[in-house]
Design an enzyme around this catalytic site. Structure first.
Site, mmCIF file in Angstrom:
data_model
loop_
_atom_site.group_PDB
_atom_site.id
_atom_site.type_symbol
_atom_site.label_atom_id
_atom_site.label_comp_id
_atom_site.label_asym_id
_atom_site.label_seq_id
_atom_site.Cartn_x
_atom_site.Cartn_y
_atom_site.Cartn_z
ATOM 1 N N CYS A 1 23.717 17.205 30.454
ATOM 2 C CA CYS A 1 24.781 17.066 29.931
ATOM 3 C C CYS A 1 25.589 16.066 30.649
ATOM 4 O O CYS A 1 25.953 16.078 32.060
ATOM 5 C CB CYS A 1 25.423 18.659 30.199
ATOM 6 S SG CYS A 1 27.154 18.614 29.555
ATOM 7 N N CYS B 1 28.770 18.371 32.633
ATOM 8 C CA CYS B 1 28.641 19.134 33.646
ATOM 9 C C CYS B 1 27.452 18.953 34.218
ATOM 10 O O CYS B 1 27.334 19.778 35.680
ATOM 11 C CB CYS B 1 28.801 20.519 33.320
ATOM 12 S SG CYS B 1 27.471 21.299 32.471
ATOM 13 N N CYS C 1 26.501 22.451 24.863
ATOM 14 C CA CYS C 1 26.113 22.718 26.383
ATOM 15 C C CYS C 1 26.366 24.150 26.709
ATOM 16 O O CYS C 1 27.704 24.589 26.556
ATOM 17 C CB CYS C 1 26.685 21.686 27.449
ATOM 18 S SG CYS C 1 26.530 22.259 29.086
ATOM 19 N N CYS D 1 29.572 23.996 30.071
ATOM 20 C CA CYS D 1 30.774 23.545 29.739
ATOM 21 C C CYS D 1 31.273 23.623 28.449
ATOM 22 O O CYS D 1 32.488 23.069 28.103
ATOM 23 C CB CYS D 1 30.836 22.206 30.361
ATOM 24 S SG CYS D 1 29.969 20.803 29.603
ATOM 25 N N CYS E 1 19.144 16.526 17.525
ATOM 26 C CA CYS E 1 19.735 15.245 17.190
ATOM 27 C C CYS E 1 20.742 15.105 17.954
ATOM 28 O O CYS E 1 21.920 15.581 17.552
ATOM 29 C CB CYS E 1 19.930 15.271 15.756
ATOM 30 S SG CYS E 1 20.298 13.379 15.265
#
Ligand code: ZN
Length: 164
Positions: free
Chosen positions: A82, A85, A130, A133, A153
């Site tokens: 991510c 984070c 995510c 976060c 995607c």
């Protein structure tokens, strides 16, 4: 009257079956809300951590232009984290070329993403973000390759690639 009815039915039936395929019940989470207290940052804190483009994707559920991300063509072994984070989200082993112009994966690392349904394009789509976060990553569809049949995607700007 008959003609009217048959035309209506003609339009309704395919629409309903498409909606049924897309609109599978999924876990509903509020996107952009962090599950971990330490990632509940203010708008300004996020703006200072992220580039303008990544902020737009991660915090405002934006979508980057197709074929604009270098990660679309990334073929090395490694892990996609991510960009918000740094939580590991996807493995290169689960990446495939979907031809859509966005980095695509048929599976995510267990527990790393959470989903909710959005109606931005009127037709419901399953947004995922995510799990730590709350940053928006992309949309997941049920037309991916086996064994999962899923197609995550993902926006390249929401990811950071760490080669092995
Ligand atoms: Zn994150």
């Amino acid at each position: 009257m008959n003609q009217f009815l048959s035309r209506r039915t003609f339009i309704l039936i395919p629409t309903m079956s498409i909606l049924k395929i897309i609109f599978k019940p999924m876990q509903v989470f509020a996107s952009s809300l962090a599950s971990k207290e330490e990632w509940n940052l203010s708008k300004d804190e996020w703006k200072s951590r992220l580039s303008q483009e990544s902020y737009y994707i991660l915090r405002e559920e934006g979508t980057e232009r197709a074929f604009s991300s270098q990660l679309n063509k990334e073929k090395r072994k490694g892990v996609f984290h991510c960009a918000g984070c740094d939580l590991p989200l996807f493995l290169s082993d689960n990446k495939f070329d979907s031809g859509t112009g966005w980095p695509s994966f048929w599976d995510s690392i267990q527990g790393s993403v959470a989903t909710k349904v959005d109606f931005k394009l009127i037709v419901p789509r399953t947004e995922y973000h995510c799990s730590r976060c709350g940053g928006h990553q992309g949309h997941v569809f049920n037309d991916g390759p086996l064994p999962t049949g899923k197609r995550y995607c993902n926006n390249g700007l929401a990811l950071r690639f760490v080669p092995d």
